[in-house]
Scaffold this active site. Structure first.
Site, PDB file in Angstrom:
ATOM      1  CB  SER A 144      -0.645  -0.122   1.166  1.00 24.23           C
ATOM      2  OG  SER A 144      -1.803   1.113   0.570  1.00 24.23           O
ATOM      3  CD  GLU A 145      -1.367   4.700  -3.072  1.00 22.81           C
ATOM      4  OE1 GLU A 145      -1.060   4.613  -4.274  1.00 22.81           O
ATOM      5  OE2 GLU A 145      -1.626   6.738  -3.372  1.00 22.81           O
ATOM      6  CG  ASN A 146      -0.614   4.091   2.990  1.00 23.74           C
ATOM      7  OD1 ASN A 146      -1.122   3.336   2.676  1.00 23.74           O
ATOM      8  ND2 ASN A 146      -0.506   4.216   4.615  1.00 23.74           N
TER       9      ASN A 146
ATOM     10  CB  SER B 150       6.122   3.621   0.728  1.00 25.27           C
ATOM     11  OG  SER B 150       5.247   3.028  -0.579  1.00 25.27           O
TER      12      SER B 150
ATOM     13  CD  GLN C 214       0.386   9.289  -1.961  1.00 21.76           C
ATOM     14  OE1 GLN C 214       0.359   9.193  -0.637  1.00 21.76           O
ATOM     15  NE2 GLN C 214      -0.551   9.329  -3.118  1.00 21.76           N
TER      16      GLN C 214
END
Lengths: 226, 234
Positions: A61-63, A103, B105
């Site tokens: 998960s990108e976080n 990440s 991001q």
């Protein structure tokens, strides 16, 4: 593999094809053991429900989660663990946590075997558009552009046509691109299609439809595999 | 005099923040968001701020949304400004009262990391060939095209940690690490709100996520857990 005659006629508008769960299941079955996989928010995340229980696939998960498990329940509640969609999720045994820079270094450094994303449009050259339908509204991009260029493979899971029947698989995308030339495979409600140097290549399709009807619902030529 | 970065009031924590500052704000959604420091910054009164954060706040009563609603923010650098409840952002942006720089991001995280590591700029494939990449310098390496992105170095970083000691060594709790870890490195003044204060030595050398060299001030804010992200199944 090839379409057999069914009750539906090729031009009938009542062809629904595979359900979203069917699409997620087909995709999940194609993920080999040992792959590191990022699943986008929404329908792509459904893929995790269908990875066979005896197959170890590690979800990112990108976080900053590597080894993400299913959604939490009231019994397992821990408010400090969230996924990219800000849902409370569990960690699998063997999971690890990193910060955002690490990440995305993992993502951008080419370490993920696969990223599965939803999309508004995809083109026969592998371009896709999934982050905003228009630049007139205020767009939000999140991690989509990083995942699109960072993972070794991008597979899309999406409807074959829009609600009013327009193709979403096109010669050229009309919406703002997420990334040029990166998509390798598309799972739709009607077919599984590879993107190769030739363009769209049919892998399989729902028995509800003929090749000609599939082609009629697609905005660029579909090649049959040699 | 022993090193002691622990401060006991929000006024001491916010002292010296000037108008026109660039402020990094940790957090990802509600987890790891330094909301008490944000409210203290609103009280402190600095204005004409540039805010760097993944999200552009939610609701109106607290956090980034309140700071913006009070008219303190001129510009926001952000990857996901529009989300459920981002009403203040949408109002101000559509009224032309808030500038937005939209950043992918991962590029946001790396620009901050680079800022903390003394790297002025870097090339990335992210956003090449897209709207966000338009107008940026393009260079080809080994047959692939990349765009140039500049580092972000800020005046202030607001960070939330799980544990901190008087040297400013930090540990985060699971998903609370997120942007807090890179942001702690990339500002002249890094201010931390921590759920727990621990004795020097309680955090082992292998267990520290952010070494104290990056941290200037720590304040103890034991507010408890963030809210559940969504209703949970039984």
């Amino acid at each position: 593999m090839t379409a057999t005659a069914t009750a539906s006629t090729p031009t009938a508008d009542n062809i629904k094809g595979w359900s979203r769960r069917d699409m997620a299941k087909r995709l999940a079955e194609d993920i080999p053991e040992g792959w590191y996989v990022n699943l986008g928010i929404g329908i792509p995340l459904m893929v995790s429900d269908f990875v066979p229980a005896d197959r170890e696939v590690v979800l990112q998960s990108e976080n900053g989660i590597l080894g993400m498990g299913p959604l939490q329940t009231k019994r397992t509640f821990d408010p400090w663990i969230v996924n990219a969609g800000k849902q409370n999720v569990t960690l699998k045994t063997g999971a690890s946590i990193v910060g955002h820079a690490d990440s995305f270094a993992m993502i951008r450094g080419g370490h993920l075997d696969l990223c599965v994303l939803g999309s508004f449009e995809v083109a026969a050259n592998g371009d896709f558009a999934n982050w905003t339908t228009s630049l007139k509204s205020v767009p939000a991009v999140g991690g989509a552009m990083d995942l699109a260029v960072g993972a070794k493979r991008i597979w899309l899971i999406m409807d074959h046509t829009s609600k009013d029947g327009k193709p979403k698989l096109l010669e050229t995308c009309t919406m703002p691109l997420t990334a040029p030339g990166v998509v390798k495979r598309v799972y739709t409600n009607l077919a599984v299609i590879d993107i190769t140097a030739r363009g769209f290549e049919l892998v399989s399709m729902t028995p509800e439809i003929t090749f000609e009807a599939l082609q009629a619902r697609t905005g660029a030529r579909i090649h049959r595999k040699d | 005099m022993a090193i002691n970065k622990i401060v006991s009031s929000f006024a001491d924590a916010m002292a010296g923040i000037k108008d026109g500052s660039t402020v990094l704000i940790g957090g990802f959604g509600a987890v790891g968001q330094p909301n008490h420091l944000l409210d203290a910054l609103t009280e402190q009164g600095a204005k004409d701020l540039t805010i760097v954060a993944n999200n552009a706040g939610s609701g109106r009563e607290t956090g980034i949304a309140r700071l913006m609603d009070m008219g303190r923010v001129r510009r926001i650098v952000c990857s996901f400004p529009r989300s459920a409840g981002s009403v203040v952002f949408e109002e101000l942006h559509s009224a032309g009262k808030l500038e937005l720089e939209l950043v992918a991001q991962g590029t946001l995280a790396e620009r901050i990391r680079a800022g903390g590591a003394g790297i002025p700029a870097f090339y990335t494939a992210t956003a090449y060939g897209t709207y966000i990449g338009e107008g940026k310098e393009v260079r080809e390496f080994k047959g692939r095209k990349y765009i140039l992105e500049e580092a972000i170095k800020a005046d202030v970083a607001l960070v939330e940690a799980w544990q901190a000691d008087r040297w400013g060594n930090l540990r985060y709790r699971t998903s609370g690490r997120n942007f807090n870890q890179p942001m702690a490195t990339a500002a002249d003044l890094t201010i931390v709100q921590s759920q727990h204060l621990v004795e020097l030595g309680d955090l082992g050398p292998d267990d520290i996520h952010t070494p104290g060299i990056y941290v200037d001030r720590v304040i103890h804010v034991p507010y408890g857990d963030p809210p559940a992200a969504a209703p949970l199944a039984d």
